[in-house]
Structure formats: structure tokens, C-alpha cells
Design a protein around this motif. Structure first.
Motif, PDB file in Angstrom:
ATOM      1  N   SER A   1       0.827  -1.201   0.000  1.00  0.00           N
ATOM      2  CA  SER A   1       0.000   0.000   0.000  1.00  0.00           C
ATOM      3  C   SER A   1       0.866   1.257   0.000  1.00  0.00           C
ATOM      4  N   GLU A   2       1.903   1.264   0.810  1.00  0.00           N
ATOM      5  CA  GLU A   2       2.806   2.413   0.872  1.00  0.00           C
ATOM      6  C   GLU A   2       3.557   2.604  -0.438  1.00  0.00           C
ATOM      7  N   LYS A   3       3.969   1.497  -1.052  1.00  0.00           N
ATOM      8  CA  LYS A   3       4.676   1.579  -2.328  1.00  0.00           C
ATOM      9  C   LYS A   3       3.765   2.172  -3.398  1.00  0.00           C
ATOM     10  N   LEU A   4       2.517   1.730  -3.448  1.00  0.00           N
ATOM     11  CA  LEU A   4       1.559   2.271  -4.408  1.00  0.00           C
ATOM     12  C   LEU A   4       1.307   3.751  -4.125  1.00  0.00           C
ATOM     13  N   LYS A   5       1.151   4.099  -2.873  1.00  0.00           N
ATOM     14  CA  LYS A   5       0.905   5.492  -2.480  1.00  0.00           C
ATOM     15  C   LYS A   5       2.075   6.389  -2.892  1.00  0.00           C
ATOM     16  N   ARG A   6       3.308   5.937  -2.644  1.00  0.00           N
ATOM     17  CA  ARG A   6       4.497   6.708  -3.023  1.00  0.00           C
ATOM     18  C   ARG A   6       4.596   6.863  -4.538  1.00  0.00           C
ATOM     19  N   TYR A   7       4.345   5.762  -5.252  1.00  0.00           N
ATOM     20  CA  TYR A   7       4.415   5.812  -6.711  1.00  0.00           C
ATOM     21  C   TYR A   7       3.401   6.810  -7.260  1.00  0.00           C
ATOM     22  N   CYS A   8       2.199   6.777  -6.726  1.00  0.00           N
ATOM     23  CA  CYS A   8       1.150   7.691  -7.172  1.00  0.00           C
ATOM     24  C   CYS A   8       1.519   9.145  -6.872  1.00  0.00           C
ATOM     25  N   ALA A   9       2.123   9.381  -5.724  1.00  0.00           N
ATOM     26  CA  ALA A   9       2.541  10.738  -5.374  1.00  0.00           C
ATOM     27  C   ALA A   9       3.647  11.240  -6.308  1.00  0.00           C
ATOM     28  N   ILE A  10       4.599  10.366  -6.594  1.00  0.00           N
ATOM     29  CA  ILE A  10       5.715  10.741  -7.460  1.00  0.00           C
ATOM     30  C   ILE A  10       5.246  11.019  -8.886  1.00  0.00           C
ATOM     31  N   THR A  11       4.320  10.190  -9.377  1.00  0.00           N
ATOM     32  CA  THR A  11       3.864  10.313 -10.764  1.00  0.00           C
ATOM     33  C   THR A  11       2.626  11.199 -10.916  1.00  0.00           C
ATOM     34  N   SER A  12       2.072  11.655  -9.804  1.00  0.00           N
ATOM     35  CA  SER A  12       0.847  12.474  -9.814  1.00  0.00           C
ATOM     36  C   SER A  12      -0.294  11.775 -10.539  1.00  0.00           C
ATOM     37  N   ARG A  13      -0.410  10.491 -10.295  1.00  0.00           N
ATOM     38  CA  ARG A  13      -1.470   9.697 -10.929  1.00  0.00           C
ATOM     39  C   ARG A  13      -2.304   9.006  -9.850  1.00  0.00           C
ATOM     40  N   PRO A  14      -3.591   8.826 -10.101  1.00  0.00           N
ATOM     41  CA  PRO A  14      -4.423   8.101  -9.140  1.00  0.00           C
ATOM     42  C   PRO A  14      -4.125   6.599  -9.175  1.00  0.00           C
ATOM     43  N   ALA A  15      -4.342   5.947  -8.056  1.00  0.00           N
ATOM     44  CA  ALA A  15      -4.061   4.519  -7.936  1.00  0.00           C
ATOM     45  C   ALA A  15      -4.843   3.710  -8.969  1.00  0.00           C
ATOM     46  N   THR A  16      -6.076   4.081  -9.247  1.00  0.00           N
ATOM     47  CA  THR A  16      -6.862   3.332 -10.231  1.00  0.00           C
ATOM     48  C   THR A  16      -6.198   3.333 -11.602  1.00  0.00           C
ATOM     49  N   ASP A  17      -5.631   4.453 -12.009  1.00  0.00           N
ATOM     50  CA  ASP A  17      -4.948   4.519 -13.299  1.00  0.00           C
ATOM     51  C   ASP A  17      -3.705   3.638 -13.306  1.00  0.00           C
ATOM     52  N   VAL A  18      -2.957   3.665 -12.222  1.00  0.00           N
ATOM     53  CA  VAL A  18      -1.736   2.865 -12.131  1.00  0.00           C
ATOM     54  C   VAL A  18      -2.083   1.378 -12.173  1.00  0.00           C
ATOM     55  N   ILE A  19      -3.072   0.963 -11.398  1.00  0.00           N
ATOM     56  CA  ILE A  19      -3.470  -0.443 -11.350  1.00  0.00           C
ATOM     57  C   ILE A  19      -4.036  -0.884 -12.697  1.00  0.00           C
ATOM     58  N   ARG A  20      -4.857  -0.047 -13.307  1.00  0.00           N
ATOM     59  CA  ARG A  20      -5.432  -0.364 -14.618  1.00  0.00           C
ATOM     60  C   ARG A  20      -4.319  -0.560 -15.652  1.00  0.00           C
ATOM     61  N   GLU A  21      -3.311   0.316 -15.632  1.00  0.00           N
ATOM     62  CA  GLU A  21      -2.190   0.195 -16.565  1.00  0.00           C
ATOM     63  C   GLU A  21      -1.412  -1.097 -16.336  1.00  0.00           C
ATOM     64  N   LEU A  22      -1.198  -1.447 -15.078  1.00  0.00           N
ATOM     65  CA  LEU A  22      -0.484  -2.694 -14.768  1.00  0.00           C
ATOM     66  C   LEU A  22      -1.266  -3.907 -15.266  1.00  0.00           C
ATOM     67  N   ILE A  23      -2.577  -3.892 -15.102  1.00  0.00           N
ATOM     68  CA  ILE A  23      -3.406  -5.005 -15.583  1.00  0.00           C
ATOM     69  C   ILE A  23      -3.336  -5.103 -17.099  1.00  0.00           C
TER      70      ILE A  23
END
Length: 58
Positions: free
Chosen positions: A19-41
Motif C-alpha cells: 500500500s505504501e509503495k503504491l501510495k508513493r508511486y502515485c505521489a511521485i507520478t501524480s497519478r491516481p491509484a486506479t490509473d496505475v493499477i489499470r495500466e499494470l493489468i
């Protein structure tokens, strides 16, 4: 851009480190978690899986 989505809501359980890794990644990239997860899928390679072994095709 107006996109119409066929929505399927899912809930995932993450370890605190995940959860912390996802939160940090989202903060660094200024992207919402849903977009990041959707892209990974979308990046998952499923062409090598045999359908007969796939649990969703039971």
C-alpha cells in the motif's frame, strides 16, 4: 475526452508495504491509484496461458 466504461468494481487487500509503495508511486507520478493499477493489468501477458488451465474458464 469522454469515455464510457463497463465498470467492474473490485476490492484488493494489500500488505502495508504494498500500500505504501503504491501510495508513493502515485505521489511521485501524480497519478491516481486506479490509473496505475489499470495500466499494470493492461500490461499483463496472458497470451501464453492455456485456457483449459485458467480458473475463470471452469
Amino acid at each position: 475526452m469522454n469515455k464510457k466504461w463497463a465498470i467492474k468494481r473490485i476490492t484488493i487487500n494489500l500488505a502495508s508495504t504494498e500500500s505504501e509503495k503504491l501510495k508513493r508511486y502515485c505521489a511521485i507520478t501524480s497519478r491516481p491509484a486506479t490509473d496505475v493499477i489499470r495500466e499494470l493489468i493492461r500490461s499483463l501477458e496472458v497470451t501464453h496461458l492455456q485456457e483449459s488451465k485458467h480458473p475463470l474458464h471452469a
